[in-house]
Scaffold this motif. Structure first.
Motif, mmCIF file in Angstrom:
data_model
loop_
_atom_site.group_PDB
_atom_site.id
_atom_site.type_symbol
_atom_site.label_atom_id
_atom_site.label_comp_id
_atom_site.label_asym_id
_atom_site.label_seq_id
_atom_site.Cartn_x
_atom_site.Cartn_y
_atom_site.Cartn_z
ATOM 1 N N PHE A 146 0.838 -1.199 0.029
ATOM 2 C CA PHE A 146 0.013 0.002 0.027
ATOM 3 C C PHE A 146 1.028 1.038 0.036
ATOM 4 O O PHE A 146 0.689 2.186 -0.546
ATOM 5 C CB PHE A 146 -0.937 -0.019 1.199
ATOM 6 C CG PHE A 146 -1.891 -0.919 1.201
ATOM 7 C CD1 PHE A 146 -2.803 -1.269 -0.137
ATOM 8 C CD2 PHE A 146 -2.178 -2.006 2.155
ATOM 9 C CE1 PHE A 146 -3.653 -2.158 -0.153
ATOM 10 C CE2 PHE A 146 -2.971 -3.086 1.713
ATOM 11 C CZ PHE A 146 -3.811 -3.314 0.836
ATOM 12 N N CYS A 147 2.087 1.112 0.714
ATOM 13 C CA CYS A 147 2.947 2.395 0.604
ATOM 14 C C CYS A 147 3.433 2.458 -0.952
ATOM 15 O O CYS A 147 3.225 3.603 -1.295
ATOM 16 C CB CYS A 147 4.089 1.940 1.450
ATOM 17 S SG CYS A 147 5.502 3.370 1.492
ATOM 18 N N ASN A 150 0.666 3.722 -3.091
ATOM 19 C CA ASN A 150 0.359 5.460 -2.927
ATOM 20 C C ASN A 150 1.500 6.178 -3.203
ATOM 21 O O ASN A 150 1.294 7.521 -3.521
ATOM 22 C CB ASN A 150 0.202 5.544 -1.188
ATOM 23 C CG ASN A 150 -1.375 5.327 -0.837
ATOM 24 O OD1 ASN A 150 -2.148 6.112 -0.929
ATOM 25 N ND2 ASN A 150 -1.583 4.162 -0.311
ATOM 26 N N PHE A 157 -4.390 4.412 -5.329
ATOM 27 C CA PHE A 157 -5.356 4.406 -4.124
ATOM 28 C C PHE A 157 -6.522 4.431 -4.487
ATOM 29 O O PHE A 157 -7.415 3.715 -3.972
ATOM 30 C CB PHE A 157 -4.873 5.818 -3.361
ATOM 31 C CG PHE A 157 -5.914 6.086 -2.378
ATOM 32 C CD1 PHE A 157 -5.947 5.376 -1.172
ATOM 33 C CD2 PHE A 157 -6.935 7.093 -2.700
ATOM 34 C CE1 PHE A 157 -7.146 5.740 -0.194
ATOM 35 C CE2 PHE A 157 -7.737 7.810 -1.890
ATOM 36 C CZ PHE A 157 -8.001 6.896 -0.570
ATOM 37 N N PHE A 160 -7.633 0.952 -5.716
ATOM 38 C CA PHE A 160 -7.395 -0.062 -4.486
ATOM 39 C C PHE A 160 -8.865 0.086 -3.855
ATOM 40 O O PHE A 160 -9.681 -0.662 -3.585
ATOM 41 C CB PHE A 160 -6.504 0.256 -3.665
ATOM 42 C CG PHE A 160 -5.389 -0.705 -3.812
ATOM 43 C CD1 PHE A 160 -5.364 -2.021 -3.660
ATOM 44 C CD2 PHE A 160 -3.787 -0.373 -4.312
ATOM 45 C CE1 PHE A 160 -4.371 -2.955 -4.155
ATOM 46 C CE2 PHE A 160 -2.879 -1.136 -4.353
ATOM 47 C CZ PHE A 160 -3.031 -2.363 -4.491
ATOM 48 N N GLU A 161 -9.359 1.377 -3.603
ATOM 49 C CA GLU A 161 -10.410 1.511 -2.515
ATOM 50 C C GLU A 161 -11.569 1.239 -3.511
ATOM 51 O O GLU A 161 -12.605 0.779 -2.883
ATOM 52 C CB GLU A 161 -10.313 3.092 -2.098
ATOM 53 C CG GLU A 161 -9.340 3.352 -1.127
ATOM 54 C CD GLU A 161 -9.590 2.529 -0.074
ATOM 55 O OE1 GLU A 161 -10.675 2.575 0.699
ATOM 56 O OE2 GLU A 161 -8.722 1.497 0.120
ATOM 57 N N SER A 305 -8.531 -2.207 3.475
ATOM 58 C CA SER A 305 -8.835 -1.064 2.888
ATOM 59 C C SER A 305 -8.697 0.282 3.757
ATOM 60 O O SER A 305 -8.116 1.463 3.599
ATOM 61 C CB SER A 305 -10.340 -1.052 2.668
ATOM 62 O OG SER A 305 -10.979 -0.112 2.261
ATOM 63 N N ASN A 308 -5.021 1.169 3.590
ATOM 64 C CA ASN A 308 -4.770 2.023 2.347
ATOM 65 C C ASN A 308 -5.314 3.406 2.439
ATOM 66 O O ASN A 308 -4.516 4.337 2.103
ATOM 67 C CB ASN A 308 -5.297 1.189 0.997
ATOM 68 C CG ASN A 308 -5.055 1.804 -0.137
ATOM 69 O OD1 ASN A 308 -3.927 2.280 -0.457
ATOM 70 N ND2 ASN A 308 -6.066 1.920 -1.231
ATOM 71 N N TYR A 312 -2.964 7.042 2.928
ATOM 72 C CA TYR A 312 -3.210 8.052 1.917
ATOM 73 C C TYR A 312 -3.624 9.414 2.750
ATOM 74 O O TYR A 312 -3.192 10.516 2.372
ATOM 75 C CB TYR A 312 -4.528 7.786 1.052
ATOM 76 C CG TYR A 312 -5.057 8.961 0.546
ATOM 77 C CD1 TYR A 312 -4.284 9.435 -0.838
ATOM 78 C CD2 TYR A 312 -6.193 9.780 0.678
ATOM 79 C CE1 TYR A 312 -4.960 10.449 -1.462
ATOM 80 C CE2 TYR A 312 -6.816 10.708 0.034
ATOM 81 C CZ TYR A 312 -5.923 11.310 -1.020
ATOM 82 O OH TYR A 312 -6.654 12.214 -1.871
ATOM 83 N N SER A 347 3.889 5.886 6.461
ATOM 84 C CA SER A 347 4.076 4.221 6.438
ATOM 85 C C SER A 347 5.310 3.936 7.429
ATOM 86 O O SER A 347 4.914 2.905 8.208
ATOM 87 C CB SER A 347 4.256 3.686 4.885
ATOM 88 O OG SER A 347 3.476 4.211 4.284
#
Length: 461
Positions: A146-147, A150, A157, A160-161, A305, A308, A312, A347
């Motif tokens: 996730f880092c 982003n 981002f 993914f969301e 989620s 993530n 963000y 992160s």
């Protein structure tokens, strides 16, 4: 007080000019829809049910009304002045730089810590499926994924969301449909329980309801993300307005509706409700093959989620603070439309919280959890006070920006503030939450002091 009289407010197009606008309307729509279905709903609601019993439905309805008022206030300000700083930027405009500093950095600490907590929760689920694998390694893997997403581009981002939200919405909708069919007695292989599980509505009296109410308040995390993300969309006003206007039915259906289904179908004191989670326990109770395991996957998705979204959100809050001169300049560096140093820093701090949970589980880590325990309430108070002050200024200086309006202003804003104060009082009465209240209060006072000192120094220079 220096700085409390704000200069003329900037036009919406002037804010966050160096960030990209890679989020599409479909991203914002699904972030708004799925963001309300947070990890707190799937993971944290079991403890609330165990304390409040069937009255948890009342607890979620009451706290849901408060959250709707907060979202409406935040939506009014964010539609008028879209900013990745969201409520922090609004607090600075309305109250003064010290308020924006306090609200922003306290929320940043909350989000970074939450990234670690959600990573730990997700890792526990995976190690349950794959015994013997180290939890920290799974957390590290999730953090890298996730880092990295982003760091690359904001659209990653958003994608993914989008898919996380689609899965969560689909799963909870199916859960509600199956639950209603079971309650009606038309689901094959199940008998309707009627109202037998609702007879003891307040099993622990008003004290249990209070504990359930406090648990439900903190389950609504994630609703702020859409107002932060809107600043990176081509039409932020439309995104915020749509999210806020649909908040009522989303909260009513997903939160209050699912609580009603759970306590109707499953005895509130069943140990599985806390041990396995209320959603998994309900589906297992219905005897639907594989449904419980599938819901475990959905809970995992909800946690990922949230990870993530919090990476963000924390990076954008930090970026906005730096842009307003309230943080280390390095955090504000933007490349490719992304504040990459802020993403990396958030992160790393999140993973640091994970390491603390292993290295200092008995002293430092609990202290950290207590410190963030009531941050969301502090943020809500800043939102309400900011809206009280900004609404008058908007009506006087730029009424055309009021695309979203707070209901029955200022009456409902004061009602919301009274509700927040009441929650603080309830927290002070409960031993478990009293420590959180005092710890958060101490952090808030320290940040406010630093912010005010910085504000005075800036005014003199």
């Amino acid at each position: 007080m220096p700085g409390t009289t704000s200069p003329k407010l900037p036009a919406p197009s002037e804010t966050d000019a160096t960030l990209s606008h890679g989020l599409k309307q479909r991203h914002l729509s699904m972030i708004a829809l799925g963001g309300v279905i947070g990890a707190g709903l799937f993971v944290g609601s079991g403890a609330g049910i165990a304390a409040a019993g069937p009255s948890i439905v009342i607890a979620y309805a009451v706290s849901g009304l408060l959250v709707m008022l907060v979202m409406r206030m935040l939506g009014e300000m964010s539609a008028a002045y879209p900013s990745s700083g969201s409520f922090s930027a609004h607090a600075e405009r309305a109250i003064g730089p010290w308020a924006g500093f306090t609200a922003g950095w306290s929320f940043w600490v909350l989000l970074c810590t939450a990234v670690g907590l959600e990573g730990i929760g997700a890792a526990k689920i995976v190690t349950g499926w794959l015994p013997g694998t180290p939890e920290w390694a799974w957390v590290a893997l999730f953090m890298v994924v996730f880092c990295g997403a982003n760091l690359a581009a904001v659209k990653n981002f958003g994608e993914f969301e989008f898919w996380f939200a689609a899965l969560k919405v689909g799963a909870i909708t199916l859960f509600l449909v199956l639950g209603v069919l079971a309650i009606a007695g038309v689901l094959p292989g199940t008998d309707s329980p009627g109202a037998s599980n609702l007879n003891n509505f307040l099993p622990h009296g008003s004290e249990g309801l209070v504990i359930g109410l406090l648990a439900s308040v903190f389950a609504y995390g994630g609703l702020e993300t859409v107002t932060i993300a809107a600043a990176e969309s081509p039409d932020p006003v439309k995104g915020v307005a749509g999210a806020v206007r649909t908040a009522m039915w989303r909260i009513a259906i997903f939160y209050v509706g699912s609580m009603a289904v759970i306590v109707t179908l499953v005895p509130w004191n069943a140990k599985e409700v806390v041990e396995r989670g209320p959603y998994v326990a309900t589906l297992d109770h219905l005897g639907i093959p594989g449904a419980g395991r599938l819901m475990s996957v959905v809970v995992l998705v909800a946690l990922l989620s949230a990870m993530n979204a919090n990476i963000y959100g924390s990076s954008r809050i930090a970026y906005s603070l730096v842009e307003r001169g309230q943080g280390p300049k390095a955090l504000g560096r933007v490349s490719g439309g992304v504040p990459r140093v802020a993403v990396l820093t958030s992160s790393v701090v999140g993973f640091g919280c994970v390491l603390l949970s292993y290295w200092r589980p008995d002293d430092v880590f609990p202290w950290l959890l207590n410190m963030i325990g009531a941050v969301i309430l502090v943020v809500w108070i800043f939102i309400a006070v900011s809206q009280l002050r900004l609404r008058r200024r908007l009506e006087r200086e730029a009424p055309e920006r009021l695309a979203v309006r707070m209901w029955a202003f200022p009456v409902l804003t004061w009602v919301a503030l009274a509700g927040m104060v009441a929650i603080f009082v309830l927290m002070a009465r409960e031993p478990d939450t009293r420590v959180q209240l005092f710890s958060t209060g101490a952090m808030t006072l320290v940040l406010a002091g630093v912010g005010y000192a910085w504000q005075r120094a800036r005014a003199r220079s």
